[in-house]
Design an enzyme around this catalytic site. Structure first.
Site, PDB file in Angstrom:
ATOM      1  N   ASP A 188      56.918 -34.447  39.932  1.00 17.42           N
ATOM      2  CA  ASP A 188      57.839 -35.426  40.501  1.00 17.42           C
ATOM      3  C   ASP A 188      59.085 -35.292  39.630  1.00 17.42           C
ATOM      4  O   ASP A 188      59.082 -35.745  38.472  1.00 17.42           O
ATOM      5  CB  ASP A 188      57.288 -36.849  40.428  1.00 17.42           C
ATOM      6  N   HIS A 189      60.118 -34.652  40.150  1.00 12.24           N
ATOM      7  CA  HIS A 189      61.216 -34.279  39.249  1.00 12.24           C
ATOM      8  C   HIS A 189      61.933 -35.492  38.658  1.00 12.24           C
ATOM      9  O   HIS A 189      62.608 -35.371  37.639  1.00 12.24           O
ATOM     10  CB  HIS A 189      62.198 -33.303  39.919  1.00 12.24           C
ATOM     11  N   HIS A 251      59.267 -40.866  44.022  1.00  7.21           N
ATOM     12  CA  HIS A 251      60.274 -41.225  43.021  1.00  7.21           C
ATOM     13  C   HIS A 251      60.390 -42.733  42.769  1.00  7.21           C
ATOM     14  O   HIS A 251      60.417 -43.175  41.627  1.00  7.21           O
ATOM     15  CB  HIS A 251      61.646 -40.689  43.438  1.00  7.21           C
TER      16      HIS A 251
HETATM   17  C1  BG6 Z   1      63.852 -34.909  46.739  1.00  8.95           C
HETATM   18  C2  BG6 Z   1      63.949 -35.337  48.165  1.00  8.95           C
HETATM   19  O1  BG6 Z   1      62.559 -35.084  46.251  1.00  8.95           O
HETATM   20  O2  BG6 Z   1      64.739 -35.707  45.940  1.00  8.95           O
HETATM   21  C3  BG6 Z   1      65.379 -35.199  48.669  1.00  8.95           C
HETATM   22  O3  BG6 Z   1      63.113 -34.519  48.967  1.00  8.95           O
HETATM   23  C4  BG6 Z   1      66.326 -35.955  47.744  1.00  8.95           C
HETATM   24  O4  BG6 Z   1      65.505 -35.689  49.993  1.00  8.95           O
HETATM   25  C5  BG6 Z   1      66.113 -35.559  46.304  1.00  8.95           C
HETATM   26  O5  BG6 Z   1      67.653 -35.634  48.156  1.00  8.95           O
HETATM   27  C6  BG6 Z   1      66.917 -36.457  45.374  1.00  8.95           C
HETATM   28  O6  BG6 Z   1      66.833 -35.974  44.061  1.00  8.95           O
HETATM   29  P1  BG6 Z   1      68.025 -36.169  43.033  1.00  8.95           P
HETATM   30  O7  BG6 Z   1      67.533 -35.565  41.764  1.00  8.95           O
HETATM   31  O8  BG6 Z   1      69.220 -35.462  43.611  1.00  8.95           O
HETATM   32  O9  BG6 Z   1      68.258 -37.644  42.933  1.00  8.95           O
END
Ligand code: BG6
Length: 496
Positions: A188-189, A251
């Protein structure tokens, strides 16, 4: 969060095998993050990378394909010399993960890279379409490539991890039929983002916040992840997925767990994840029939015109949600979560709104209400914190005004770029540190929370997605939703 220095080169060769090596994620995120780590000298010297994808090409052609997004998103761009040095460690083989003979070829190639007949350490990264996770995992198992008797072997699985509780369980079962849980790293980044990790430092390395971090002092919590991005070329995927699966299940719930969790006894993967699971299991389940009372779905006006989107789609591109954590610390404190595409700005913020003082000593004008203290945690952009409180306006009797105490990363650590989340996560997976990865039970708990909400939004009595204009803050119904609880959405701690 172990440091990369813990990788000992004498432990033997390490190969990061990226399945889906010509895909978007690999080119936009994984390779730029690895190249950034390489140029900062943070990659283990004994690391090789093997890209696997279906297109037939040689190493040189593959390297050229990887150049396009280097240095993006705040990552360090390698100099031409550094890039040449880095690509000397990047190999390529074409293959289809659904074919046993191709997996056998990957195995042969790995033996060639690892050399001298030793069992090499390997990190298998599934940067693939989710429908290929299962054949890739079973293929690795059938080829005996998960065996780690004299080395380590780990698996990284990208999101989405399942599309509901049943499919996530099935995927966990498949993963566990080949790998042990401690070998599986689910990404989960958001957990790799520096400010998200700092939330834990903020809460647990400072004594002054923890005593007020509960229902006695906190009125409610808001978590906002707003994006300006539209669906763009992801229409087909997104229309099947929607905001609940794309952003909330992972997230937003992850952010909630870090705000709400009890202090773990140690900063290590199991202790941390045990506490997060306790929070998820304490979240009050919303019954599908009641969804309309707890959630506001939205859709940006031009969504149905996007390529790949059905012209009568009812997929939500926005949602606001009220959750409760049923435990001693949080009883009666609502957590309001919202996220959407095509909104006014890109920002991720957590706002803790404290209670009003129990008795107001100072005279207020009729109908005047002083705003309560808020703590805003800015996850992105302009990472930092802001605490708002009341002060006396000079020479104005006892008239009060709001003031702020602020901390911004870019000021406090000037010149030091905040690393991209993938840099942190790739290093942690190479180190075998699973603290910032989601465990099987955590994923299943999170699906258990959002499944009935998704089902409820499909029921005929549920509200249809409310339209909102691109560049707005979402549907006005989401403002009314909070308004009916006597509250308002806050931006950087301020009501907008
Ligand atoms: C991803 C989603 O996990 O996270 C995308 O699939 C989203 O739809 C993205 O745009 C948002 O990540 P960040 O790091 O740009 O806030």
């Amino acid at each position: 969060m172990a440091m990369p220095e813990t990788i000992d080169p004498s432990d033997g060769p390490i190969t990061l095998v990226i399945f889906g090596a010509s895909g978007d994620l690999t080119r936009r995120k994984l390779i730029p993050a690895l190249a950034s780590l390489h140029s900062k000298g943070r990659l283990p010297p004994n690391l090789n990378i093997l890209g696997v994808a279906r297109s037939d090409m040689g190493d040189a052609e593959f390297h050229t394909l990887l150049e396009e997004f280097l240095g993006g998103d705040g990552m360090s761009k390698p100099t031409p010399d550094q890039w040449a040095e880095f690509t000397s460690r990047i190999h390529y083989i074409h293959g289809d993960v659904t074919k046993a003979e191709d997996i056998a070829e990957v195995k042969r190639k790995l033996a060639e890279i690892e050399g001298d007949g030793r069992d090499g350490n390997r990190l298998y990264y599934l940067s693939l379409a989710p429908s290929l996770y299962q054949p890739a995992i079973t293929g690795l198992g059938d080829a005996g490539m998960a065996d780690d008797a004299n080395c380590w072997r780990r698996l990284v699985v990208e999101k989405p991890f399942g599309t509901d509780l049943a499919s996530a369980r099935e995927l966990n079962d498949i993963a566990h039929s080949v790998f042990r849980e401690d070998q599986v790293f689910r990404i989960d980044h958001y957990l790799g983002k520096e400010t998200v990790q700092n939330l834990l430092v903020f809460r647990f390395a400072n004594a002054i916040f923890e005593p007020v971090w509960n229902r006695n002092y906190i009125d409610h919590v808001q978590i906002t992840v707003s994006e300006t991005l539209r669906i763009d070329e992801r229409g087909e995927y997104y229309d099947q997925t929607g905001i609940m699966r794309d952003m909330f299940q992972n997230h937003l719930l992850q952010l909630l767990t870090l705000v709400a969790m009890e202090p773990p006894h140690a900063f290590e993967a199991e202790a941390l994840r045990n506490e997060k699971v306790k929070v998820l299991s304490a979240i009050r389940r919303i019954h599908a029939e009641d969804v309309g009372r707890h959630a506001i779905p939205g859709q940006y006006r031009s969504y149905r015109d996007e390529t790949g989107v059905s012209p009568d789609s009812e997929t939500a591109t926005y949602a606001a949600l009220r959750l409760h954590v049923d435990n001693w610390r949080w009883q009666g404190v609502p957590f309001y979560l919202r996220s959407g595409k095509a909104l006014r700005s890109k920002s991720t913020e957590i706002i803790i709104q404290f209670r009003n003082p129990p008795h107001m000593l100072f005279p207020l004008a009729e109908d005047e209400d002083i705003p309560a203290n808020t703590l805003a945690i800015f996850v992105q952009p302009d990472e930092g914190f802001q605490l708002e409180f009341q002060t006396k306006t000079p020479e104005a009797g006892l008239q009060m005004r709001k003031a702020e105490l602020e901390f911004h990363y870019h000021e406090a650590f000037s010149g030091q770029a905040i690393p991209d989340a993938y840099e942190r996560l790739l290093l942690d997976a190479l180190n075998g540190d699973a603290s910032l990865f989601t465990r099987a039970d955590e994923i299943e708990q999170a699906w258990g929370i959002v499944d009935p909400i998704i089902a409820g939004l499909d029921l005929p009595q549920a509200p249809r997605p409310y339209y909102y204009s691109e560049g707005s803050w979402g549907p006005v119904e989401a403002d009314r939703f909070l308004g009916s609880d006597g509250r308002a959405w806050l931006q950087g701690g301020r009501a907008r």
